[in-house]
Design a protein around this motif. Sequence first.
Motif, mmCIF file in Angstrom:
data_model
loop_
_atom_site.group_PDB
_atom_site.id
_atom_site.type_symbol
_atom_site.label_atom_id
_atom_site.label_comp_id
_atom_site.label_asym_id
_atom_site.label_seq_id
_atom_site.Cartn_x
_atom_site.Cartn_y
_atom_site.Cartn_z
ATOM 1 N N ARG A 85 0.605 -1.418 -0.397
ATOM 2 C CA ARG A 85 -0.241 0.083 0.112
ATOM 3 C C ARG A 85 0.803 1.399 0.064
ATOM 4 O O ARG A 85 0.342 1.530 -0.495
ATOM 5 C CB ARG A 85 -1.063 -0.497 0.763
ATOM 6 C CG ARG A 85 -1.531 1.143 1.049
ATOM 7 C CD ARG A 85 -2.612 0.699 2.169
ATOM 8 N NE ARG A 85 -3.494 1.984 2.345
ATOM 9 C CZ ARG A 85 -4.525 2.540 3.003
ATOM 10 N NH1 ARG A 85 -5.075 1.551 4.196
ATOM 11 N NH2 ARG A 85 -5.640 3.461 3.032
ATOM 12 N N GLU A 86 2.545 0.787 0.987
ATOM 13 C CA GLU A 86 2.945 2.282 0.680
ATOM 14 C C GLU A 86 3.254 2.696 -0.808
ATOM 15 O O GLU A 86 3.799 3.838 -1.264
ATOM 16 C CB GLU A 86 3.592 1.977 1.374
ATOM 17 C CG GLU A 86 4.350 1.511 2.402
ATOM 18 C CD GLU A 86 3.157 3.382 3.982
ATOM 19 O OE1 GLU A 86 3.269 3.881 3.321
ATOM 20 O OE2 GLU A 86 1.647 2.880 4.470
ATOM 21 N N PHE A 87 3.092 1.835 -1.966
ATOM 22 C CA PHE A 87 3.616 1.902 -3.208
ATOM 23 C C PHE A 87 3.078 2.295 -3.656
ATOM 24 O O PHE A 87 2.713 2.590 -5.179
ATOM 25 C CB PHE A 87 4.800 1.395 -3.843
ATOM 26 C CG PHE A 87 6.115 1.563 -2.705
ATOM 27 C CD1 PHE A 87 7.200 1.456 -3.539
ATOM 28 C CD2 PHE A 87 6.287 0.832 -1.146
ATOM 29 C CE1 PHE A 87 8.574 1.454 -2.454
ATOM 30 C CE2 PHE A 87 8.042 0.669 -0.975
ATOM 31 C CZ PHE A 87 8.732 0.850 -1.686
ATOM 32 N N ALA A 88 1.403 2.873 -3.803
ATOM 33 C CA ALA A 88 0.509 2.772 -4.584
ATOM 34 C C ALA A 88 0.335 4.117 -4.983
ATOM 35 O O ALA A 88 0.165 3.849 -6.651
ATOM 36 C CB ALA A 88 -0.606 2.665 -3.699
ATOM 37 N N HIS A 89 1.057 4.707 -4.984
ATOM 38 C CA HIS A 89 1.044 6.323 -5.044
ATOM 39 C C HIS A 89 1.963 6.012 -6.359
ATOM 40 O O HIS A 89 1.520 6.656 -7.323
ATOM 41 C CB HIS A 89 0.938 7.220 -4.877
ATOM 42 C CG HIS A 89 2.511 7.267 -4.040
ATOM 43 N ND1 HIS A 89 2.908 6.597 -3.121
ATOM 44 C CD2 HIS A 89 3.907 8.122 -4.536
ATOM 45 C CE1 HIS A 89 4.341 6.685 -2.912
ATOM 46 N NE2 HIS A 89 4.783 7.847 -3.789
ATOM 47 N N PHE A 90 2.650 5.088 -6.618
ATOM 48 C CA PHE A 90 3.871 4.716 -7.420
ATOM 49 C C PHE A 90 3.020 4.065 -9.120
ATOM 50 O O PHE A 90 2.627 3.163 -8.119
ATOM 51 C CB PHE A 90 5.093 4.361 -7.015
ATOM 52 C CG PHE A 90 5.635 5.034 -5.785
ATOM 53 C CD1 PHE A 90 7.100 5.600 -7.185
ATOM 54 C CD2 PHE A 90 6.361 4.831 -4.887
ATOM 55 C CE1 PHE A 90 7.749 6.655 -6.165
ATOM 56 C CE2 PHE A 90 6.966 5.157 -4.266
ATOM 57 C CZ PHE A 90 8.035 5.939 -4.818
ATOM 58 N N ASN A 91 2.863 4.698 -9.643
ATOM 59 C CA ASN A 91 2.839 4.068 -11.035
ATOM 60 C C ASN A 91 3.424 2.886 -11.792
ATOM 61 O O ASN A 91 5.052 2.506 -11.265
ATOM 62 C CB ASN A 91 2.631 5.266 -12.493
ATOM 63 C CG ASN A 91 3.710 4.649 -13.104
ATOM 64 O OD1 ASN A 91 4.641 4.756 -12.898
ATOM 65 N ND2 ASN A 91 3.892 6.254 -13.289
ATOM 66 N N ILE A 92 2.624 2.064 -12.335
ATOM 67 C CA ILE A 92 3.522 -0.147 -12.445
ATOM 68 C C ILE A 92 5.067 1.078 -13.819
ATOM 69 O O ILE A 92 6.194 -0.305 -12.719
ATOM 70 C CB ILE A 92 2.719 -0.489 -13.689
ATOM 71 C CG1 ILE A 92 1.918 -0.956 -12.722
ATOM 72 C CG2 ILE A 92 3.706 -1.500 -14.015
ATOM 73 C CD1 ILE A 92 1.319 -1.482 -13.222
ATOM 74 N N VAL A 93 5.741 1.533 -14.045
ATOM 75 C CA VAL A 93 6.501 1.687 -14.740
ATOM 76 C C VAL A 93 7.487 3.092 -13.489
ATOM 77 O O VAL A 93 8.607 1.956 -13.971
ATOM 78 C CB VAL A 93 6.411 2.790 -15.936
ATOM 79 C CG1 VAL A 93 7.790 3.425 -16.534
ATOM 80 C CG2 VAL A 93 6.057 2.417 -16.996
ATOM 81 N N ASP A 94 7.758 3.752 -13.327
ATOM 82 C CA ASP A 94 8.077 4.156 -11.450
ATOM 83 C C ASP A 94 8.837 2.742 -11.469
ATOM 84 O O ASP A 94 9.819 2.424 -10.651
ATOM 85 C CB ASP A 94 8.003 4.783 -11.094
ATOM 86 C CG ASP A 94 7.065 6.285 -11.414
ATOM 87 O OD1 ASP A 94 7.983 6.586 -12.569
ATOM 88 O OD2 ASP A 94 6.047 6.960 -10.814
ATOM 89 N N ILE A 95 8.136 1.590 -10.950
ATOM 90 C CA ILE A 95 8.066 0.274 -10.138
ATOM 91 C C ILE A 95 9.324 0.186 -10.502
ATOM 92 O O ILE A 95 10.146 -0.595 -10.122
ATOM 93 C CB ILE A 95 7.019 0.478 -9.503
ATOM 94 C CG1 ILE A 95 6.327 0.798 -8.341
ATOM 95 C CG2 ILE A 95 7.802 -1.629 -8.609
ATOM 96 C CD1 ILE A 95 5.027 0.236 -7.992
ATOM 97 N N ALA A 96 9.373 -0.434 -12.505
ATOM 98 C CA ALA A 96 9.739 -0.754 -13.305
ATOM 99 C C ALA A 96 11.093 0.130 -13.202
ATOM 100 O O ALA A 96 12.226 -0.776 -12.913
ATOM 101 C CB ALA A 96 9.356 -1.487 -14.261
ATOM 102 N N TYR A 97 11.675 0.773 -13.251
ATOM 103 C CA TYR A 97 12.317 1.612 -13.148
ATOM 104 C C TYR A 97 13.645 1.392 -11.774
ATOM 105 O O TYR A 97 14.480 1.194 -11.278
ATOM 106 C CB TYR A 97 12.711 3.434 -13.206
ATOM 107 C CG TYR A 97 11.880 3.677 -15.007
ATOM 108 C CD1 TYR A 97 13.192 2.516 -15.863
ATOM 109 C CD2 TYR A 97 11.149 4.294 -15.439
ATOM 110 C CE1 TYR A 97 12.734 3.381 -16.962
ATOM 111 C CE2 TYR A 97 11.220 4.142 -16.757
ATOM 112 C CZ TYR A 97 11.811 3.718 -17.541
ATOM 113 O OH TYR A 97 11.980 3.577 -18.803
#
Length: 144
Positions: A85-97
Amino acid sequence: MAAPSRAHAPPYRAAPAPRNASLERVLRFIDQHFTVQGLTADHVARACHMSVRALHYLLRREQTSFATCLWSTRLRQADAWLMDREFAHFNIVDIAYMAGFRSGAHFSNAYRARFGVTPGEARSRPALSGGRLDGHDWLRKARI
């Protein structure tokens, strides 16, 4: 004097072999630096004070490779971030990077190959609550 009978002796059990300290060092380095885009076996070998050949040999003895270790670590962490939940504001591409992938497309393809669903599907199925996403069991079953 006769030798003692082994008929009543407890069976011999060898202690499990400790993992190689060099292997532990390599795996720890990968775990600590997986987010570095362009991380190579050469970088890891130098940091762990060994040759690239020795690095590959250590990993081969564990029936894996440098690429498999690195991608597994990146995918495992990206999956955790997608479900957190803490990372819900990141989009998927941000998480990929953030996980060290060079492109969203590469991440999406690797994620689907590993987990059987796209990152977007994994993130959208369960509802947010608490520190993790509910219904994560369906994804665990999809893992290879």
